[in-house]
Design a protein around this motif. Structure first.
Motif, PDB file in Angstrom:
ATOM      1  N   LYS A  64       0.836  -1.207   0.000  1.00 57.35           N
ATOM      2  CA  LYS A  64       0.000   0.000   0.000  1.00 57.35           C
ATOM      3  C   LYS A  64       0.871   1.258   0.000  1.00 57.35           C
ATOM      4  O   LYS A  64       0.570   2.228  -0.697  1.00 57.35           O
ATOM      5  CB  LYS A  64      -0.920  -0.010   1.212  1.00 57.35           C
ATOM      6  CG  LYS A  64      -1.996  -1.066   1.130  1.00 57.35           C
ATOM      7  CD  LYS A  64      -2.819  -1.109   2.400  1.00 57.35           C
ATOM      8  CE  LYS A  64      -3.760  -2.300   2.385  1.00 57.35           C
ATOM      9  NZ  LYS A  64      -4.450  -2.464   3.665  1.00 57.35           N
ATOM     10  N   LYS A  65       1.961   1.240   0.779  1.00 52.88           N
ATOM     11  CA  LYS A  65       2.860   2.395   0.820  1.00 52.88           C
ATOM     12  C   LYS A  65       3.530   2.607  -0.538  1.00 52.88           C
ATOM     13  O   LYS A  65       3.641   3.740  -1.016  1.00 52.88           O
ATOM     14  CB  LYS A  65       3.927   2.199   1.889  1.00 52.88           C
ATOM     15  CG  LYS A  65       3.424   2.370   3.290  1.00 52.88           C
ATOM     16  CD  LYS A  65       4.560   2.192   4.286  1.00 52.88           C
ATOM     17  CE  LYS A  65       4.070   2.287   5.710  1.00 52.88           C
ATOM     18  NZ  LYS A  65       5.157   2.058   6.674  1.00 52.88           N
ATOM     19  N   ALA A  66       3.992   1.540  -1.155  1.00 49.23           N
ATOM     20  CA  ALA A  66       4.652   1.653  -2.463  1.00 49.23           C
ATOM     21  C   ALA A  66       3.682   2.166  -3.510  1.00 49.23           C
ATOM     22  O   ALA A  66       4.033   3.020  -4.333  1.00 49.23           O
ATOM     23  CB  ALA A  66       5.222   0.303  -2.877  1.00 49.23           C
ATOM     24  N   LYS A  67       2.457   1.676  -3.486  1.00 54.07           N
ATOM     25  CA  LYS A  67       1.458   2.123  -4.457  1.00 54.07           C
ATOM     26  C   LYS A  67       1.126   3.598  -4.236  1.00 54.07           C
ATOM     27  O   LYS A  67       0.969   4.365  -5.198  1.00 54.07           O
ATOM     28  CB  LYS A  67       0.198   1.287  -4.357  1.00 54.07           C
ATOM     29  CG  LYS A  67      -0.818   1.614  -5.435  1.00 54.07           C
ATOM     30  CD  LYS A  67      -1.982   0.666  -5.361  1.00 54.07           C
ATOM     31  CE  LYS A  67      -2.961   0.867  -6.468  1.00 54.07           C
ATOM     32  NZ  LYS A  67      -3.395   2.196  -6.741  1.00 54.07           N
ATOM     33  N   ALA A  68       1.062   4.039  -2.990  1.00 57.05           N
ATOM     34  CA  ALA A  68       0.789   5.446  -2.698  1.00 57.05           C
ATOM     35  C   ALA A  68       1.911   6.330  -3.222  1.00 57.05           C
ATOM     36  O   ALA A  68       1.650   7.411  -3.767  1.00 57.05           O
ATOM     37  CB  ALA A  68       0.598   5.632  -1.205  1.00 57.05           C
ATOM     38  N   GLN A  69       3.162   5.878  -3.077  1.00 55.00           N
ATOM     39  CA  GLN A  69       4.294   6.651  -3.577  1.00 55.00           C
ATOM     40  C   GLN A  69       4.258   6.774  -5.098  1.00 55.00           C
ATOM     41  O   GLN A  69       4.522   7.838  -5.657  1.00 55.00           O
ATOM     42  CB  GLN A  69       5.617   6.020  -3.135  1.00 55.00           C
ATOM     43  CG  GLN A  69       5.883   6.132  -1.659  1.00 55.00           C
ATOM     44  CD  GLN A  69       6.124   7.569  -1.231  1.00 55.00           C
ATOM     45  OE1 GLN A  69       6.631   8.384  -1.994  1.00 55.00           O
ATOM     46  NE2 GLN A  69       5.755   7.880  -0.004  1.00 55.00           N
ATOM     47  N   VAL A  70       3.933   5.689  -5.769  1.00 58.32           N
ATOM     48  CA  VAL A  70       3.855   5.722  -7.228  1.00 58.32           C
ATOM     49  C   VAL A  70       2.712   6.627  -7.675  1.00 58.32           C
ATOM     50  O   VAL A  70       2.850   7.406  -8.623  1.00 58.32           O
ATOM     51  CB  VAL A  70       3.686   4.292  -7.791  1.00 58.32           C
ATOM     52  CG1 VAL A  70       3.362   4.325  -9.269  1.00 58.32           C
ATOM     53  CG2 VAL A  70       4.944   3.488  -7.551  1.00 58.32           C
ATOM     54  N   ASP A  71       1.578   6.557  -6.995  1.00 58.14           N
ATOM     55  CA  ASP A  71       0.448   7.422  -7.350  1.00 58.14           C
ATOM     56  C   ASP A  71       0.790   8.895  -7.135  1.00 58.14           C
ATOM     57  O   ASP A  71       0.413   9.744  -7.946  1.00 58.14           O
ATOM     58  CB  ASP A  71      -0.785   7.041  -6.533  1.00 58.14           C
ATOM     59  CG  ASP A  71      -1.377   5.718  -6.971  1.00 58.14           C
ATOM     60  OD1 ASP A  71      -1.086   5.291  -8.112  1.00 58.14           O
ATOM     61  OD2 ASP A  71      -2.130   5.104  -6.176  1.00 58.14           O
ATOM     62  N   LYS A  72       1.530   9.190  -6.064  1.00 61.89           N
ATOM     63  CA  LYS A  72       1.965  10.574  -5.824  1.00 61.89           C
ATOM     64  C   LYS A  72       2.873  11.058  -6.941  1.00 61.89           C
ATOM     65  O   LYS A  72       2.750  12.174  -7.425  1.00 61.89           O
ATOM     66  CB  LYS A  72       2.736  10.657  -4.509  1.00 61.89           C
ATOM     67  CG  LYS A  72       1.926  10.937  -3.307  1.00 61.89           C
ATOM     68  CD  LYS A  72       2.900  11.263  -2.196  1.00 61.89           C
ATOM     69  CE  LYS A  72       2.313  11.090  -0.843  1.00 61.89           C
ATOM     70  NZ  LYS A  72       3.294  11.348   0.205  1.00 61.89           N
ATOM     71  N   PHE A  73       3.787  10.206  -7.346  1.00 63.01           N
ATOM     72  CA  PHE A  73       4.730  10.563  -8.401  1.00 63.01           C
ATOM     73  C   PHE A  73       4.008  10.829  -9.721  1.00 63.01           C
ATOM     74  O   PHE A  73       4.329  11.760 -10.446  1.00 63.01           O
ATOM     75  CB  PHE A  73       5.769   9.455  -8.565  1.00 63.01           C
ATOM     76  CG  PHE A  73       6.778   9.747  -9.624  1.00 63.01           C
ATOM     77  CD1 PHE A  73       7.773  10.672  -9.417  1.00 63.01           C
ATOM     78  CD2 PHE A  73       6.740   9.073 -10.836  1.00 63.01           C
ATOM     79  CE1 PHE A  73       8.707  10.930 -10.402  1.00 63.01           C
ATOM     80  CE2 PHE A  73       7.671   9.329 -11.827  1.00 63.01           C
ATOM     81  CZ  PHE A  73       8.653  10.270 -11.602  1.00 63.01           C
ATOM     82  N   ASN A  77       2.358  15.228  -7.146  1.00 62.40           N
ATOM     83  CA  ASN A  77       2.309  15.737  -5.771  1.00 62.40           C
ATOM     84  C   ASN A  77       3.486  15.230  -4.972  1.00 62.40           C
ATOM     85  O   ASN A  77       3.346  14.647  -3.909  1.00 62.40           O
ATOM     86  CB  ASN A  77       1.000  15.301  -5.093  1.00 62.40           C
ATOM     87  CG  ASN A  77      -0.202  15.886  -5.762  1.00 62.40           C
ATOM     88  OD1 ASN A  77      -0.118  16.944  -6.354  1.00 62.40           O
ATOM     89  ND2 ASN A  77      -1.326  15.209  -5.660  1.00 62.40           N
ATOM     90  N   ILE A  78       4.678  15.480  -5.469  1.00 59.40           N
ATOM     91  CA  ILE A  78       5.876  15.010  -4.787  1.00 59.40           C
ATOM     92  C   ILE A  78       6.266  16.058  -3.746  1.00 59.40           C
ATOM     93  O   ILE A  78       6.355  17.234  -4.026  1.00 59.40           O
ATOM     94  CB  ILE A  78       7.040  14.803  -5.793  1.00 59.40           C
ATOM     95  CG1 ILE A  78       6.633  13.800  -6.844  1.00 59.40           C
ATOM     96  CG2 ILE A  78       8.293  14.361  -5.063  1.00 59.40           C
ATOM     97  CD1 ILE A  78       7.621  13.678  -7.977  1.00 59.40           C
TER      98      ILE A  78
END
Length: 79
Positions: A64-73, A77-78
């Motif tokens: 879930k954390k990795a997917k959230a980071q990819v979605d932010k990128f 919204n970095i």
């Protein structure tokens, strides 16, 4: 051609019809499988599987954390 067919001067016409029939059958099965997969949504979210397979945790928190980071990128919204 096979050596026996050359020596006996046998034609391959009936064998070619069978071979093309088998190829057509495999093609039809493949097209039907693709249609079934699209209908059932198998290709809707292909991104989640790569995160889920790498996560060893029982609750899937790392995925879930990795997917959230990819979605932010992706959304920009970095920060």
């Amino acid at each position: 051609m096979c050596p026996n067919c050359v020596l006996n001067q046998a034609s391959l016409q009936s064998g070619m019809y069978v071979a093309f029939g088998i190829c057509a059958l495999f093609f039809i099965v493949g097209v039907l499988a693709m249609m079934w997969a699209f209908k059932n949504g198998e290709f809707e979210n292909m991104e989640d599987s790569k995160f889920e397979m790498l996560d060893d945790g029982p609750d899937g928190e790392l995925a879930k954390k990795a997917k959230a980071q990819v979605d932010k990128f992706r959304t920009g919204n970095i920060g």
